[in-house]
Design a protein around this motif. Structure first.
Motif, mmCIF file in Angstrom:
data_model
loop_
_atom_site.group_PDB
_atom_site.id
_atom_site.type_symbol
_atom_site.label_atom_id
_atom_site.label_comp_id
_atom_site.label_asym_id
_atom_site.label_seq_id
_atom_site.Cartn_x
_atom_site.Cartn_y
_atom_site.Cartn_z
ATOM 1 N N SER A 1 -6.755 3.079 3.998
ATOM 2 C CA SER A 1 -6.626 2.425 2.694
ATOM 3 C C SER A 1 -5.269 2.809 2.104
ATOM 4 O O SER A 1 -4.608 3.742 2.583
ATOM 5 C CB SER A 1 -7.737 2.894 1.762
ATOM 6 N N ARG A 2 -4.862 2.124 1.035
ATOM 7 C CA ARG A 2 -3.609 2.456 0.356
ATOM 8 C C ARG A 2 -3.625 3.920 -0.098
ATOM 9 O O ARG A 2 -2.621 4.618 0.017
ATOM 10 C CB ARG A 2 -3.383 1.522 -0.831
ATOM 11 N N GLU A 3 -4.774 4.380 -0.577
ATOM 12 C CA GLU A 3 -4.898 5.754 -1.060
ATOM 13 C C GLU A 3 -4.722 6.775 0.064
ATOM 14 O O GLU A 3 -4.235 7.877 -0.159
ATOM 15 C CB GLU A 3 -6.263 5.974 -1.749
ATOM 16 N N GLU A 4 -5.108 6.413 1.272
ATOM 17 C CA GLU A 4 -4.923 7.300 2.431
ATOM 18 C C GLU A 4 -3.521 7.151 3.017
ATOM 19 O O GLU A 4 -2.944 8.100 3.547
ATOM 20 C CB GLU A 4 -5.936 6.957 3.530
ATOM 21 N N LEU A 5 -2.996 5.943 2.907
ATOM 22 C CA LEU A 5 -1.719 5.605 3.542
ATOM 23 C C LEU A 5 -0.529 6.317 2.903
ATOM 24 O O LEU A 5 0.330 6.839 3.610
ATOM 25 C CB LEU A 5 -1.524 4.084 3.490
ATOM 26 N N ILE A 6 -0.478 6.354 1.591
ATOM 27 C CA ILE A 6 0.689 6.942 0.915
ATOM 28 C C ILE A 6 0.874 8.419 1.279
ATOM 29 O O ILE A 6 1.981 8.815 1.679
ATOM 30 C CB ILE A 6 0.647 6.706 -0.607
ATOM 31 N N PRO A 7 -0.158 9.274 1.221
ATOM 32 C CA PRO A 7 0.061 10.671 1.633
ATOM 33 C C PRO A 7 0.402 10.798 3.119
ATOM 34 O O PRO A 7 1.208 11.649 3.507
ATOM 35 C CB PRO A 7 -1.266 11.368 1.327
#
Length: 179
Positions: free
Chosen positions: A125-131
């Motif tokens: 997800s975007r929330e997992e992707l950024i980190p």
């Protein structure tokens, strides 16, 4: 004779910008991943899965050295290409290198909007992707920053934004050639 290498993280626009820049400069365009796939008759993800990262990176390095002999060409590399076997030094000796520098948030947006399947980030997800991107990019950036031109990339979702980026890079190349 002219050789330009574009490096950067996945989703930074290496292929999109590379194709447009090559056309504008009247250069042939080579996507290193596509070159490898044509040579080995397998997709990069299949080669990666079959041979493992270490052997894939050896293949990638050999193929880079091969395309680094081409003339009047713009070469878009894989995101990991500069990080192994002194490949960045090979590219810097053979031609002009350009790093498309982007923030993790912009890279995540580009990757989520892309139709290309990327095993490394599949299902994130975007929330997992950024980190994930932030951490991965921090390990690679020391290689990318060895490029002769560092060009910041923000949004590149429209044709106008891509065109402005290509024009900006052309301006950097002109300045560099007059030094």
């Amino acid at each position: 004779m002219k050789r330009i290498f574009i490096v950067g993280y996945m989703g930074s626009g290496k292929t999109t910008i590379g194709k447009q820049l090559a056309k504008s400069l009247s250069l042939s365009f080579v996507d290193l991943d596509a070159y490898i796939e044509n040579k080995y008759r397998k997709s990069v993800p299949d080669l990666f899965a079959e041979k493992g990262e270490a052997d894939f990176r050896k293949i990638e390095s050999r193929m880079l050295e091969e395309v680094a002999e081409f003339e009047n060409v713009l070469i878009s590399t894989g995101g990991g290409t500069p990080c192994f076997f002194g490949n960045m030094e090979v590219m810097n000796r053979a031609g002009t290198t350009i790093y498309l520098e982007a923030h993790p948030e912009d890279l995540a947006s580009h990757l989520l909007a892309s139709k290309t399947v990327r095993p490394l980030i599949y299902g994130k997800s975007r929330e997992e992707l950024i980190p994930f991107i932030t951490e991965h990019l921090s390990k690679r950036e020391c290689y990318y920053k060895k490029a002769q031109i560092v060009y910041p990339i923000d949004r590149m979702m429209t044709k106008d934004e891509i065109h402005l980026t290509v024009c900006g890079i052309e301006e950097q190349l002109k300045r560099r050639s007059t030094k």
